[in-house]
Design a protein around this motif. Structure first.
Motif, PDB file in Angstrom:
ATOM      1  N   LEU B  58       0.831  -1.211   0.000  1.00 27.45           N
ATOM      2  CA  LEU B  58       0.000   0.000   0.000  1.00 27.45           C
ATOM      3  C   LEU B  58       0.863   1.258   0.000  1.00 27.45           C
ATOM      4  CD1 LEU B  58      -2.966   0.922  -0.145  1.00 27.45           C
ATOM      5  CD2 LEU B  58      -2.916   1.159   2.337  1.00 27.45           C
ATOM      6  N   ARG B  59       1.497   1.579   1.103  1.00 19.84           N
ATOM      7  CA  ARG B  59       2.508   2.649   1.172  1.00 19.84           C
ATOM      8  C   ARG B  59       3.510   2.217   2.235  1.00 19.84           C
ATOM      9  NH1 ARG B  59      -2.269   4.989   1.919  1.00 19.84           N
ATOM     10  NH2 ARG B  59      -1.858   5.065   4.157  1.00 19.84           N
ATOM     11  N   MET B  63       0.882  -0.232   6.626  1.00 17.02           N
ATOM     12  CA  MET B  63       0.302  -1.394   7.295  1.00 17.02           C
ATOM     13  C   MET B  63       0.849  -1.521   8.724  1.00 17.02           C
ATOM     14  SD  MET B  63      -1.286  -2.242   4.559  1.00 17.02           S
ATOM     15  CE  MET B  63      -2.074  -3.803   4.871  1.00 17.02           C
ATOM     16  N   GLU B  95       3.049   7.715   9.203  1.00 15.64           N
ATOM     17  CA  GLU B  95       1.750   7.089   8.921  1.00 15.64           C
ATOM     18  C   GLU B  95       0.858   7.050  10.167  1.00 15.64           C
ATOM     19  OE1 GLU B  95       0.076   5.942   6.326  1.00 15.64           O
ATOM     20  OE2 GLU B  95       1.554   6.286   4.735  1.00 15.64           O
ATOM     21  N   GLY B 101       3.758  15.060   7.955  1.00 14.14           N
ATOM     22  CA  GLY B 101       4.371  14.903   6.647  1.00 14.14           C
ATOM     23  C   GLY B 101       4.258  13.497   6.100  1.00 14.14           C
ATOM     24  N   ALA B 102       4.971  13.260   5.004  1.00 15.98           N
ATOM     25  CA  ALA B 102       4.959  11.957   4.354  1.00 15.98           C
ATOM     26  C   ALA B 102       6.305  11.757   3.664  1.00 15.98           C
ATOM     27  CB  ALA B 102       3.835  11.883   3.329  1.00 15.98           C
ATOM     28  N   MET B 104       7.982  10.210   0.324  1.00 13.86           N
ATOM     29  CA  MET B 104       7.601   9.797  -1.013  1.00 13.86           C
ATOM     30  C   MET B 104       8.793   9.154  -1.722  1.00 13.86           C
ATOM     31  SD  MET B 104       5.278  13.031  -1.941  1.00 13.86           S
ATOM     32  CE  MET B 104       4.882  12.174  -3.443  1.00 13.86           C
ATOM     33  N   ARG B 105       8.521   8.592  -2.907  1.00 15.72           N
ATOM     34  CA  ARG B 105       9.586   8.007  -3.732  1.00 15.72           C
ATOM     35  C   ARG B 105      10.699   9.039  -3.954  1.00 15.72           C
ATOM     36  NH1 ARG B 105       9.340   3.306  -6.585  1.00 15.72           N
ATOM     37  NH2 ARG B 105       8.551   2.714  -4.547  1.00 15.72           N
ATOM     38  N   PHE B 149       8.110  15.095   2.440  1.00 12.47           N
ATOM     39  CA  PHE B 149       7.168  16.104   1.965  1.00 12.47           C
ATOM     40  C   PHE B 149       6.235  16.487   3.106  1.00 12.47           C
ATOM     41  CE2 PHE B 149       3.010  17.381   0.501  1.00 12.47           C
ATOM     42  CZ  PHE B 149       3.294  18.330  -0.466  1.00 12.47           C
TER      43      PHE B 149
END
Lengths: 80, 234
Positions: B58-59, B63, B95, B101-102, B104-105, B149
């Motif tokens: 998922l990301r 999970m 998460e 924030g997050a 990312m790739r 990000f």
């Protein structure tokens, strides 16, 4: 009833994978391709429930797990 | 004596390195806690290690953030138990919403595994008080999704509150675009919560904690934890 859920990056969030796809399409001769954005498609089979409950459930699924709302938007439709 | 709990998810692969580093520095045994458990044993420090929890399904970290043990990890962290997240552990922290924030790739789309320079911009957190403020250190990164990000508002808040803990830099401490390995906003490599007790970072301090590994710049993350616990109890 099924839910078809689309998860996409928010506008303004850089999508390097989309950019790479865009370049690849260009090199294959597909001109005029711009702003490629990559996302996810998730299909969920829902046990019998009325439409309002189904919508509430799917929205909770997206908010709690399926989408990261810091960077992603989600949209869905219910199909028979 | 410092009691550390390392949380182990299916797919974690830096959990044992973390245990070795923590035990070597603190001299105290480390408890390994399985993701399916309901409760973290009483401890002074919790660590979310690196790896590929749940296969990055998922990301990255998504999970793991919802696994049974995390309910107690989150509750204990909110109640004040210090919590360090490294690499995948940082992804898990974001998460859970404990940090903003997050990740990312990477902007290059490549998995990057190499030593990088960074400055320690906040040496007042639980995990960084043995560094000097602004000091340039070398710690390895090893990730595909480390491109930090956050919304402009969140970044402004992090900067304003001094919550950027590590920032990618060149060898003399300039946070230039060239020194940014993965596209992270403002070269951010690690951040903390408002209390300085929850820290998330992409670099792996456990991979450079003793000379035999090629460097010791990561060691002070663990020495800081030890110092923080010792200081609090004396």
């Amino acid at each position: 009833m099924k839910a078809h859920i689309k998860i996409t990056l928010k506008p303004g969030v850089l999508d390097p994978q989309g950019k790479a796809i865009e370049h690849a399409l260009g090199s294959l001769g597909f001109n005029g391709v711009d702003e490629v954005r990559q996302g996810k498609f998730i299909e969920v089979e829902l046990a019998e429930m009325d439409e309002a409950s189904a919508r509430a459930a799917v929205e909770q699924m997206c908010e709690k797990l399926l989408a990261n709302t810091v960077i992603e938007n989600y949209a869905y439709e219910l199909v028979a | 004596m410092i009691r550390t709990a390392v949380i182990v998810f299916p797919g974690s692969n830096c959990d044992r390195d973390m245990k070795v580093a923590m035990e070597a520095v603190t001299g105290s045994p480390v408890a390994m806690v399985w993701h399916g458990d309901a409760e973290v044993p009483a401890c002074d420090v919790m660590v979310l290690p690196g790896g590929f929890s749940y296969g990055d399904y998922l990301r990255c970290g998504a999970m793991a953030a919802k696994s049974p043990i995390m309910r107690d990890v989150i509750a204990k962290a909110k109640a004040g138990t210090p919590l360090l997240g490294v690499c995948n552990g940082f992804q898990v922290l974001l998460e859970t919403g404990l940090l903003p924030g997050a990740l990312m790739r990477n902007a290059s789309l490549k998995f990057i595994c190499r030593d990088v320079h960074m400055t320690c911009d906040n040496n007042e957190t639980f995990f960084t008080n043995c560094y000097r403020k602004g000091e340039v250190v070398t710690i390895p990164i090893a990730h595909h999704d480390g491109n930090y990000f956050a919304s402009d508002d969140d970044v402004a808040r992090l900067e304003g509150d001094g919550r950027v803990v590590f920032r990618y830099s060149d060898a003399v401490g300039n946070a230039t675009p060239e020194a940014n390995p993965n596209g992270s906003v403002a070269n951010i490599a690690g951040i903390s919560d408002a209390t300085g007790r929850i820290v998330g970072m992409m670099p792996h301090p456990e991979r450079l904690f003793e000379k035999a590994l090629g460097g010791t710049d990561g060691r002070r993350v663990f020495e800081s934890a030890l110092f923080s616990v010792t200081e609090a109890t004396t």
